[in-house]
Every structure is written in C-alpha cells, then in structure tokens.
Design an enzyme around this catalytic site. Structure first.
Site, short mmCIF file in Angstrom:
data_model
loop_
_atom_site.label_atom_id
_atom_site.label_comp_id
_atom_site.label_asym_id
_atom_site.label_seq_id
_atom_site.Cartn_x
_atom_site.Cartn_y
_atom_site.Cartn_z
N GLU D 60 0.83 -1.19 0.00
CA GLU D 60 0.00 0.00 0.00
C GLU D 60 0.87 1.25 0.00
O GLU D 60 0.52 2.27 -0.62
CB GLU D 60 -0.94 -0.01 1.21
CG GLU D 60 -2.00 -1.12 1.17
CD GLU D 60 -1.46 -2.51 1.48
OE1 GLU D 60 -0.31 -2.62 1.96
OE2 GLU D 60 -2.18 -3.51 1.22
N HIS D 129 -11.29 -6.36 8.39
CA HIS D 129 -12.08 -6.08 7.18
C HIS D 129 -13.30 -5.25 7.53
O HIS D 129 -14.31 -5.31 6.85
CB HIS D 129 -12.54 -7.37 6.50
CG HIS D 129 -11.44 -8.29 6.10
ND1 HIS D 129 -10.90 -9.22 6.93
CD2 HIS D 129 -10.76 -8.41 4.92
CE1 HIS D 129 -9.94 -9.88 6.31
NE2 HIS D 129 -9.83 -9.42 5.09
#
Ligand code: TPP
Ligand code: TPP
Ligand code: MG
Ligand code: MG
Lengths: 422, 337, 422, 337
Positions: D60, D129
């Site tokens: 990322e 998540h």
C-alpha cells in the site's frame, strides 16, 4: 520472559545478538589499509541492454575511471571533452563554497539549519552532466549539486534557505528542502526514503505516456532501511521502469555507520540482485566514474532495458548537519584518511594531467565561484533572512493547503491575522 | 534532590528501569552509541551493554515490529522514534499490531512497551520536526497516550509507562526539554533549574497513568491542556488575571475525566488547549466529553486553542504556534460568552 | 501532463510500461514444459556455518530430495526414519481433510470465512517436524499445518473458526486467525507481512537473553512486496539474528500471479543475496526437501551462524479463500498440470517405495484422520457455530483492550449490555 | 436511466472518467485483470489496456508512492486500497507526502489523486475487514475526505473527486455496496433497485465535494451522519417517529458547516452518528463544531452514536455495529434531555 518447557532445553550454544560497530571510534586512529579498492579501469562495462545478471559482479566491485596517475582509464572512461570536465569541476567548487557560506550563515543566526555535502560533490554534479535537463530527479537533501549543475540560480537557493521574501516555497520548508520543477528537481522531503518510490512512479507515468524522459531517485545508505526503498525496488522491477535508483553510501547516517543499515554483510548495490535489476557500485569521488555509470543507466532506462540501482561509495566528510558534531562518534581525522580522496582534487588533478588546467586557472575559477556565491548571498539577504520572517503575509500560511481556501481555513486565517502574528 | 531538565529526567528514568529490570531493552535511530539526537539515551550503552541499548536501522516500521516480537518473547522494549513526524512508517505496526494484540489473542499475547518520541513545535523545525500527531493515537483502542510537561512528571510517568502492562505512546514536548516555555519566544529562555518540578528524586518513583494534575487551582474557568501548552496556558491565565483552574492532563488515554468534570462543574467554563491541528484533534474529544457530561453546568461554549489546519510552516513558527495572543483571545472569548 | 521543453526532445525510443502477465489465463491450456526443474539430489549442501554467499547459487536452483523414482537422493536427503515420515504424511492428510470439512462448514453457513492450504501441506508440516516444539513460529493464514503437526487440538482450531464458546480468542478474530503460545504459534494477523519482522524481533530477544530458541517467520509471495518484508531482512542481516524467514511462493496472491510481486525477474530466494544472508530455494511439495532445508537453517541459526531466507516453491491448488473463485483469472486445470505434483501423493509414494507403507494402510490412516476431524467437529459444534454467537457475553467485548477496563470502556460496556446485543 | 448498485455506479464513474481523460490511471491489488475483489474496477483493463488499469504489488505504501510520482508527472492516479484496514502501510506517504505537497512547494507540485477504499462493518469481516479509519484522515490538513451513501452520489462524488485538484480519500461503505442497510441485520436485504438513488444517469455528472445533502427534512432534531449510517439513521428516526432532519454529510473535509448550522439552529438538538470508534473520532469534531457555533440554540447536549473503543470483534458484529438499539437509546436521550 515467556513460558518455556524446560524439558525442551537443548545443549545448543547460547544465542548472541550481534550489534555492528564501526571499525573506528573517537580516539582511534583510522587505518583503511584493509579496505579493498579495485584499480581504476578494472571493472568491465556490460552492454546497456545486457541482461541484469551480467551487471551483478559489478555490485561487489567498484567502477573507477580516474587512476592514481590522474588519468582516465578502462571501458568506463566516458571520454569527456575538457569543457565538460571543467564544467563539472566548477559546479563542484561552487557547491563547496556555497555549502561553506551557508553553513556560516546558519552559525551567524541567519537561518535555522543547514546541511553540507562536502566530499560528495562529484555525485550530483556529474550525474547532472550525464543526463538531459528534462529528466526528473527525486533528490535527498545532499544533492544540491544537481541544482547548481543545472543552473538553478544560487539566489533562489538562498532565498529558500533564508525563508525570505524571494522564497518560492513561501517560507514553509526547512532550509535546503528545495523544489524546482523547471530544473527537474522534485520537492525534497524531510521524511527519509519517501522520494525513492515516487521516482519510480514518475517514471512509470513517463512510460505509460510513451514519453522519453526518465527519472532518477536518490537515497542515503541509512535510509535504504526504510520500507520505501523496497517499494521502489519492487515497483521498478515489476514494471521494468525507466528509472535510475541511486544510493549515496557516504558510510554514515547521523551517528550510525553503514553497518546499521546492513552494510556489513553486503554492498548496497547488491540489493539489485534480489530484484533481478541491473546494479552498479561506483567510486562516488571519481566524477568520471559517476558520469559514466549514470550515462550507462540512463541509456539503459531510455531504451526500455530496465532500471538500475547504483551505489555511489563515498564518505560524508563533515557533520550530518548544523545540528550535529561527529566528533562524538567517529575519529575527527577519518575523512582525511579515507582513501578515495577528495572529488574536487581528483578531477582537478586529472584536468591538469590532461594539460587542460593549472593552479592559476583553478585559483581564478575558485575566486569567480566565490564571488558568484557572495554576490548571490548579498542579493538574497536583501530579500531578508530568517529571523525577520514570519511577520508579514501571515495570511499566506493558509494558501496552498488546498487549491482553494475552504471556509474553515478562511476562518483560521482571519483569526491568525487578528493575532497579527506574534 | 538533584535538579534535572527533562532530558536528564528521562535519561534517569531509563537507568532506573534498566537497573531494576533486565528485560528492559532500548533501541532507536542513533539511540545506542551516541545516545540519541536529543541525548535522552546517553550513557545507556556504556552502562548496560550493546545488546540492551543499541542503534537501529532507519526503519520506524522495523523498529516497532522488532519491539512487537521482543514483547511477545517477554522483554519490555523501550524504543525511541527520533521525531514524532517520523512515526508514520511505524503506524501500521502500532495500529494493527501493538494496539490490537491483547484483544485479538484474548490476552494471550500482550504488548508491554513504550514508544517514546519528541513532538511539537517552537524550535523552527519546519514541517517535519514540529508535528503533534498525538490525536492520531488517541483514536486507536488499545494504546495509552502520555504527555509529560515537567522533569518530575517525565521521569515518573516514563517509569509508570514502562511498568504498565499495556503499550504506551509517550510524547515528549521537545520545546521544553531544556526549560519551560511560556509562549513568549522573544523573551529569554528560563532553564528548568528555576522550576520546582526540576527537583527530581533519585531512584524509583512513578506518576500514575490516567491521572491529571491540577497545576493551578481556580474558580472561574477550567483549562484542559498537556505538554508544552501547560506552561503557555499557565502564563496566559496569569497575564489575563483570570482565576483559572489549569489541568495538566498528563495522560490522554485513559483520560482523567473525573478531575475534569469536577472542575468544569465548579467553574462553568472550559478552554481546551493543544498544539496539534484543529480538525479532529484531541481537543475536539475533550470539548465533546465536557459538553456531554457538563452541559447543564456550562455558561459558555467550550473554546479551543489549537494549531492551525495547515502543515507547520517554517518561517511562520510564531504565527502557527498557539502562543499568548491566541490564548488571550480565547480566554477573553470564553470568559465573555 | 507536466510542462516540458520541446527543444530537449530526443530521438530516443518511446518508453513503455511493462505489466507482467501470467503465462496462462482462463481458456488457455497450461503448458509447463519450459519450466526448468532441477533434478532431485542435484543441489549441493553447504556446511551450516558456510559464509552466506556459498548458499547463493542455491537461490536460483531448487533443493529437491524426492526423485521421479520416489526415492530420496542427494546431500539434502535428511535420512528420516519411517515413523517420522509417516507422521508428516498423517499430518498432511489431516490438514487436507480438516480444510475440506471447514470449507464445507463455511459453505453451510456455520462460519463466515475459511482458507485452505491445499497443495502446500508439506511445507508447514515438515517444517514443524524439523524444529523443536519450543521454537516460535510467526505464521500466515496458510500454516495450519504447524498447529496440526504440533498437536494443537483440532477442536480448539474449530472453536476459533466458529467463534464459539470454546474459542480462546473470545470470538474476536476472523476464522483461521489462530494463536497459541504453548504450541509456539504466534497470533496470525489479518495485515499481511506484519509478522515477518516480528519474528526477527522475537529472535533478537532470544539472542539478547542468551536463550537457545529460534524463531521462524512466514510470508506469502505476494506479501513480500510489503515494507515489512524489507524490515525483516534488514534487521535479520544487521544483527545476525537467529531466525528463519520463509517465503511460501504458491505463485498466486488472490488473483495476481507472482510476477506482480517481482517474481518475473528473480526468485524470491534471491532477495537473500542483497542482504548478505543465506538463501535457499526449495521444492515445497517435497516434504523431505522442506524438512532438510528447515533443519539446515535452524542449525545455522542456532549456532549463531545467521539467518536464512527460504523460498518454498509450490502452487496454491485451490481458491484464495471462500470468498474467491480462481476460474476468473487462471485456467481451472492449472493446479493439476503443475509439474511438482501433490505433496501427499509424493510422500506416500516414497513410503511405499521404501516398503514402509501401502494403499491399505493409507486408506486406513485417511479414515482415521477423517474420523478424528469429524469427531473434533462434532465436539466443537456442541460449543456453537458462528450464527449463534455474539449474543451472550457481550460484556466480554470490552475486556482485553487494556489489561484493566478503563472508565470509558466500562461505560461503553454498560451501554452495550443495556442494548442487549443486537 | 439505468439502475445501478453502488459497485456498478463506481465502476461507471471510472469508465466515464477514463474515457474523458487519458491521464486517469487505475491500479491496486487485484484491480487490473480481475477487476478488484469487490469488482469496482471490472472491465477497465479490457477497455483501457494494461497500462491504464493494472494490478499492483501488495504494498500500500508503494501504491501511494507510485501515485505521488505519477501525479507529479501530470497523471491523475485513481487507486484502490483493497480494504481501509490495510491503508496504514500507506499512511506515511499519504500524510507526509500527498497531503503536504501543494503546501510545501508553494503550489508547484500538486497531488490530484483519488484513493478509494472500502470501509466499515456489518459483513462479519472481523478486525481487519471492518474498520472505519476516516477520522484519521480528517485530522490531516491537505486531504479531502469523501464518503458516499448511494449509487447516485457514489458516481457523482467519485467523478467530482477525480476532477478535484486536491487529493481525495474516498471511503466506500462496503456494507451497502449491494443494497442499503437499515441496521436490521435480521431482516432480508433490500437491493438498491428499490431505492430512488439507484437511478444513475449515464455519462458525466458530478455531485459537488463539500456539500452535504438533507436526506430528510425535519424540525425536532438534526442528525449528522455519512456512509452506511445514513440509512441506519433514516430508519431509526422513522421507527422512533421523530421529526428529524437527517443530513448526509457526503464530504467530511471540507465540511458543509452552513447546512449543519442552519439545521441545528432550527431544531435545537443534534445527534451525530458514525461507525468508527468513539474517542477522537470525526463525531467529536462534529459535536465540537456544533457546540461552538450553535451553543445558544442547543436545548440538549449533542449526542454521539458511534462504534465502541475496541477493535471490531468478529462474533460480536451486531453488538459492535451501531444499530437500531443504539440509535433508539440516543434518540430518546437527545429528545428527552
Ligand atoms: C522517516 C525518517 N526517519 C528519521 C529521520 C531523521 N534523520 C534525518 S537524516 C537521518 C540520517 C540519514 O542518513 P543517510 O540516509 O545515510 O543520508 P545522509 O545523511 O548520510 O546523506 C535521519 C535518521 C527522517 N528525516 N525521516
Ligand atoms: C496489508 C494487507 N494488504 C492487503 C491484504 C488483502 N489480502 C489478503 S490475502 C492477499 C493475498 C496474499 O497473497 P500471498 O502473500 O501470496 O499469500 P497466499 O494467499 O498466496 O498464501 C491480499 C492482497 C491484507 N490482508 N493485508
Ligand atoms: Mg549516509
Ligand atoms: Mg501466494
């Protein structure tokens, strides 16, 4: 300590943590005789489109062109004309004088901070000479040589250092955090390593667009430990990006020697191997070797033959910055004893050996550079020095956070203006 | 009692902890041989050896991750991030790992560690040596957040943090390492020696986490603040002649809400003061808590004094820093409303 | 596009971005005939204390022990006794059955999520066999074989998967994010890569304490791109840490093939070269090769000879997880055609070739494993399945955020309890 | 007008932007060939080729850094972070680089880019998540923060974000990708098709950044919310029979303070609603702004409905998620006070 089942204890030797230690500490007399320095001219020069592994032997040797006899030798000799050599020499001298003047200016209280690149001048100046002016650099704070070589006005540099009225960065950045798009010099970040993968991103964009401009990213030996180094290498390798990734190994990161960044077990150039990209290790104090390596990597990148990691091996001859005193962690004479010499002296000697230079011309040129730096300084100081800044144009503090000033910043600006600064 | 500045007090806390507990290990960039760029870890390598106080690679993520592994083993890492502005490469390990470990493992693995880092402005450090990112850690469940404001507290809080079973992010107000700062940057600097809290006991003592200190009693107004701004606030209320109660929060999470509520219920007015940028800063949490819990005692809106919502601009140090003028205006406003 | 000085345009070729593409996509018929697979027994085995560079040729080959003839051969043959081999085989079979049952349980709505390690069973189970039980693993979500091999109760694993009353993680973690200190199995993180440098930190602690226990960190090929991979390698190299760093290269990261992580230009094992640590590339479907490599690296670490990066070359035979359908991005028959075979079948054939096993015993053993898994499942389901959870003990949600519940969480707990769950 | 769910609307926005502007490039983990784990980038590689829509390494930090370089070159990166929970390795590049670039260079280098990322709970995704980390971005000067709540807004806001000269962090409420969610997880899911905002015009249109939407007019109470919680809030006020004005903020920074203040001045009561953890969340900023600006109009303390200050616990999804019961209690409180 965590629980442990004693029945599982073994007769294994006790584990021990190795904490790297530099060879010499204050009080020691540095002795570099065991440092293996390959002879100038010895390193082979692969074709620019050679498969990366062909370059990997070069990651553990050292590309050197200028020999003990001050002559250029071997396949890496870039065969530069004397004007180009003199230009690099002049740039180096300018950088050194500039550094000295600005260091002094900081000591005189004219600004808050300064960082020299003494001993490393060949790297940025010769790299600049080897690449067209519209290729893009993503530098650290020790590549002021790029700006000097590319003709960015010294006054502009000083304006930034003084955060004065002429500072195009509007007083917002720490001194020496230059930025200039027109000179292909990306904004220097205070956060180490960040620019390295950004260079890769810029070059990806250039490739996406079918452009011909490449990028060059710069990083220090210490900062290679950041995750950003790995991002840069990974993205460069995956997309075969037209980028040069340069590690300036000046052997120190503030007070930590390069062993704390992994330099004890491998060279920094060797990192190229694990990503399958080209790698070169270069004598950073040899302007010709620097030029040749950057030219090679740039030709390679420009022909879609892939990225190159270059390690420039050099020595940080002075303190890390005006906030640092290296006598606390290394011998004070280490810089002088370090065997790869002074890049200015080496190029000067080469030009003299070629019959293209002499002491008088050198003195005259030095004096010219000195005058130019002094004149620029005078000019810049007319626009103010740091202690006088931050009083007018307080409203500007709220510009450029966004393209347009949103209501909450407009309100804050009102309030700041009503405070009238201090 | 020895007189210490904040650096000396912090250094002393390290020594006390390391002498008492062989599981305390110290590392960070330049933190070993040299003793740190602010010299907080000076002398540790000499006294405790290279494997208990050492230099780390320039990798804040790696430093925190190594500390996670060490804490999992059973050590107590006491690590330094050279400037708070450089903590972000370690943010993932802190947020995703350090903060959540006890929870996600039902208490099987815990993360007793202290992450020390100098923060704040007032030193002409520009955008990357002046930040106050503490708010970003107060939003993360599982972390404790501590900010001392005097040498006495610095040592006592650091020792408490080291002994705490939970991970503590320990923000050190670097502007006041060498002396308190009242916000008048144009006046000569006072050394700590002149401040009573520079009397720092030798040996072991703690200042408990989660407890604020009423550093000035008052009846008209409650000022909630921490770090450098404690001193700026104290000076400002004196200058304005306001009978303010000034609370040095010392720990942001968990917060000493009891002391805060009691004070605001008494004074009916509240000002929160921090250096960090305004939007979504910890000051907003304080305002929110006070209005939630003391709404019917409040005679005026709770005011905020904060940094601006801009990066920290080098030359505009004193226009950015929430100094006496910003304090004055806010004090006037909260008293007038 | 940024401004550009047209006078500087060159006749250089247009740059182009290379975006890696796997050899085969849905609809293609995979053909692996060009994949070079070194013969079993061909790789040399350096001494465990050999300098790291001696291992580097092994980073581009493949340590293999089990040959086409199902015999163990060459210097890496660990010469295991039949009981050990049968234990590994049984563990692999158990893992495979466990995976199938739990996958089905997810499909039946008994839990939210599941991840298999089909085709990769040899790696974790043989690694576990090669190390003492008190060495510490920092696994990813595909090393369930470690727990099975180390005898962690299957019921405990299932309790975690169901987040039921027996779940020691108190219903807080996504299924398969096991943790068990007693079995030397560190808490699995949902955040890829984080555990890799943590393993190094644990091993640093062990070295600081003069302990004899080492750590083993695990990572997937895709996740090697994270900065944490680089942190792990750097710290391991700098402090010569007693750690094994294992990359399980199953060639896929959800829908991305290993080329997107850099696998086109170098092997993952080659990363070792740039850090100057030992590196091995190993046939991950050959339980004997896995065992031998882990044993070698573990002996190396334990004698303070340094860390090792091991790449286990394997293939993710099934979807990434229950949320994934690989037919969208790769040929459905690729797993079957992939030439390194099935680790269970290969070890089984070896035992049969040794005369230590036969089809009947294998069927019987499989049936036993199946019963054990079914029995565990029955047991675990008595303690509940996911859809029934999260209703009682809502107060527990506020435990373990801190060692003690601070006032604000106590208040929130009150509130949550008053809501009575949903 | 075509009917779209939020994924289709976002996908369509990508196509509209990429057709109009050859400088828009899309990349992210699994975002190329496969089209993203939520399929938002499906079909882009096919239509626009591999160099404009491609898979990225699992980094990322690298993804954001590459986008920085591309933006510096003059492209407009439109990148995907697979889950907001995984944005932290990119946090340094976002905070130190993306957010500060225009400022630190006096406008010389700008960072027009959009970082899209699915966030929020309600899908049994466990701790990694389900997170709602938007507050951590609202504290960073230089970033804009956008959260759509319908297909219509999702497309229009995304197009506005792509065209915006500043970097935008675009949080997508993944629970409502396929249909709105009123918080009653035990009831059947409604598809978007039944919701008027699933009528999504073809081609180009924008929903301006910085403007909230009054999604329900009312006189008794102002509810400030965004993302999934817009739908939960609407359902809750209906169920409680409260004549509430519900404002979908849509953009958190810069905030539509005018609409907020006007509403609160009218209603005299305010409830802020978000999924994120409570302490130092964006809700606190909202409470603070409202009490600063509407203090004398407030008849009761501003209430907060939030997630808890714990990691998101897998099995306790519905005890964590701020659903109807939490809403009810808060509504009762804010109306009773
Ligand atoms: C992310 C980050 N961490 C730490 C620092 C503090 N710091 C500034 S320069 C420096 C040393 C860098 O050494 P090196 O990369 O070798 O570059 P050199 O100074 O030798 O040119 C450190 C640790 C920083 N600026 N950014
Ligand atoms: C930091 C982070 N980014 C992204 C993800 C989403 N994600 C989960 S698994 C996965 C693929 C990992 O592939 P690999 O590392 O090869 O492991 P494998 O699944 O093949 O075992 C991704 C992208 C994540 N969990 N964490
Ligand atoms: Mg250096
Ligand atoms: Mg994989």
């Amino acid at each position: 300590m965590s629980d442990r089942d004693p029945s599982l204890r073994r007769n294994a030797p006790k584990l021990a943590l190795h904490v790297p230690e530099p060879a010499f500490r204050p009080g020691d007399t540095p002795d570099f005789s065991s440092l293996k320095i390959p002879a100038a001219g010895a390193a082979p020069r692969p074709d620019i489109s050679a498969p990366a592994p062909e370059t990997h032997p070069l990651t553990t040797s050292l590309v050197r062109v200028l020999g003990e006899d001050d002559r250029a030798t071997g396949p890496w000799d870039p065969k530069l004309d004397a004007d180009t050599l003199r230009k690099i020499l002049r740039d180096m001298v300018t950088v050194r004088i500039f550094d000295d003047r600005m260091y002094r200016a900081q000591r005189q209280g004219k600004t808050s901070f300064y960082m020299k690149c003494t001993g490393e001048e060949a790297i940025a100046t010769a790299a600049a000479a080897a690449m067209p002016a519209d290729d893009m650099h993503f530098p650290t704070y020790r590549q002021q040589g790029l700006l000097v070589a590319r003709g960015y006005p010294l006054t502009e540099m000083m304006n930034q250092i003084y955060s004065n009225r002429g500072d195009k960065l509007r007083g917002r950045q720490l001194p020496i955090m230059y930025s200039d798009k027109r000179h292909g010099f990306f904004s220097i970040s205070g956060n180490l390593g960040t620019q390295f993968p950004q260079a890769v991103g810029w070059a990806m964009a250039s490739a996406i667009k079918g452009d011909s401009r490449i990028a060059m990213g710069w990083i220090g030996d210490g900062a290679t430990a950041e995750g950003d180094f790995h991002s840069a290498m990974t993205f460069a390798a995956v997309y075969n990006v037209p980028v040069i990734l340069a590690t300036v190994n000046n052997q120190w990161a503030i007070s930590s020697f390069s062993g704390i960044a992994g330099g004890e077990r491998a060279t920094f150039a060797q990192r190229a191997v694990g990503y399958g990209i080209a790698g070169l290790r270069v004598d950073g104090n040899d302007a010709l070797a620097v030029y040749a390596a950057v030219k090679w990597a740039s030709d390679r990148a420009r022909t879609n033959s892939g990225p190159t990691l270059i390690e420039f091996f050099t020595y940080r001859a002075e303190g890390h910055s005006t906030s640092d005193d290296p006598s606390g962690y290394r011998p004070t004479n280490e810089a002088k004893l370090w065997p790869l010499g002074d890049p200015v002296e080496r190029l000067k000697a080469h030009l003299i050996a070629l019959g293209e230079w002499d002491e008088d011309r050198h003195s005259a040129m030095t004096a010219e550079c000195d005058s130019a730096v002094r004149a620029a300084q005078k000019e810049s100081e007319k626009l103010g020095i740091l202690p006088e800044q931050g009083k007018d144009d307080i409203g500007s503090m709220f510009d450029d956070v966004y393209a347009e000033v949103p209501w909450h910043l407009a309100e804050q600006r009102e309030q700041a203006l009503s405070e009238g600064g201090e | 009692m020895p007189t210490m500045n904040m650096i000396q007090a912090l250094n002393d806390a390290h020594k006390v902890a390391m002498r008492a507990d062989p599981d305390v290990v110290v590392f960070g960039e330049d933190a070993g041989y040299f003793g740190g760029v602010f010299r907080v870890t000076e002398g540790l390598q000499k006294e405790f050896g290279k494997t208990r106080a050492f230099d780390a690679p320039i990798s804040e993520g790696g430093i925190v991750a190594a500390a996670v592994g060490m804490a999992a083993y059973g050590l107590k890492p006491l690590i330094e991030i050279q400037f708070a502005d450089y903590i972000y490469p370690g943010y993932d390990q802190i947020v995703s790992e350090v903060a959540k470990m006890r929870y996600r493992t039902g208490g099987e693995w815990t993360m007793p560690m202290v992450i020390r880092t100098p923060y704040g402005g007032g030193i002409f450090g520009g955008q990357t040596h002046s930040q106050s990112p503490e708010s970003l850690f107060t939003h993360i469940a599982g972390l404790k957040v501590v900010v001392p404001s005097t040498p006495y507290d610095a040592k006592g809080l650091l020792l408490a943090a080291i002994e705490d079973p939970d991970p503590v992010i320990f923000f050190e107000p670097k502007r006041i390492y060498n002396g308190p700062f009242d916000g008048h940057h144009d006046r000569p600097v006072t050394p700590w020696a002149k401040h009573p809290a520079s009397d720092v006991p030798e040996g072991h003592y703690t200042v408990p986490l989660g407890k604020g200190a009423i550093v000035r009693e008052g009846a008209e107004l409650t000022v909630l603040t921490y770090g450098t701004m404690v001193h700026v606030s104290l000076a400002a209320v004196e200058e304005q002649g306001i009978d303010a109660e000034v609370i040095d929060l010392r720990t942001l999470v968990p917060l000493d809400m009891q002391t805060i509520a009691k004070s605001v219920e008494k004074t009916g007015r509240c000002l929160v003061v921090m250096e960090a940028p305004r939007t979504s800063g910890f000051a907003s949490e304080l305002v929110t808590l006070v209005q939630e819990r003391c709404f019917y005692h409040l005679e005026a809106p709770v005011e905020r004094v904060t940094g601006w919502d801009t990066p920290y601009p080098h030359a505009y140090e004193w226009a950015y820093f929430p100094g006496p003028k910003r304090m004055k205006r806010a004090l006037e406003k909260v008293m007038a409303d």
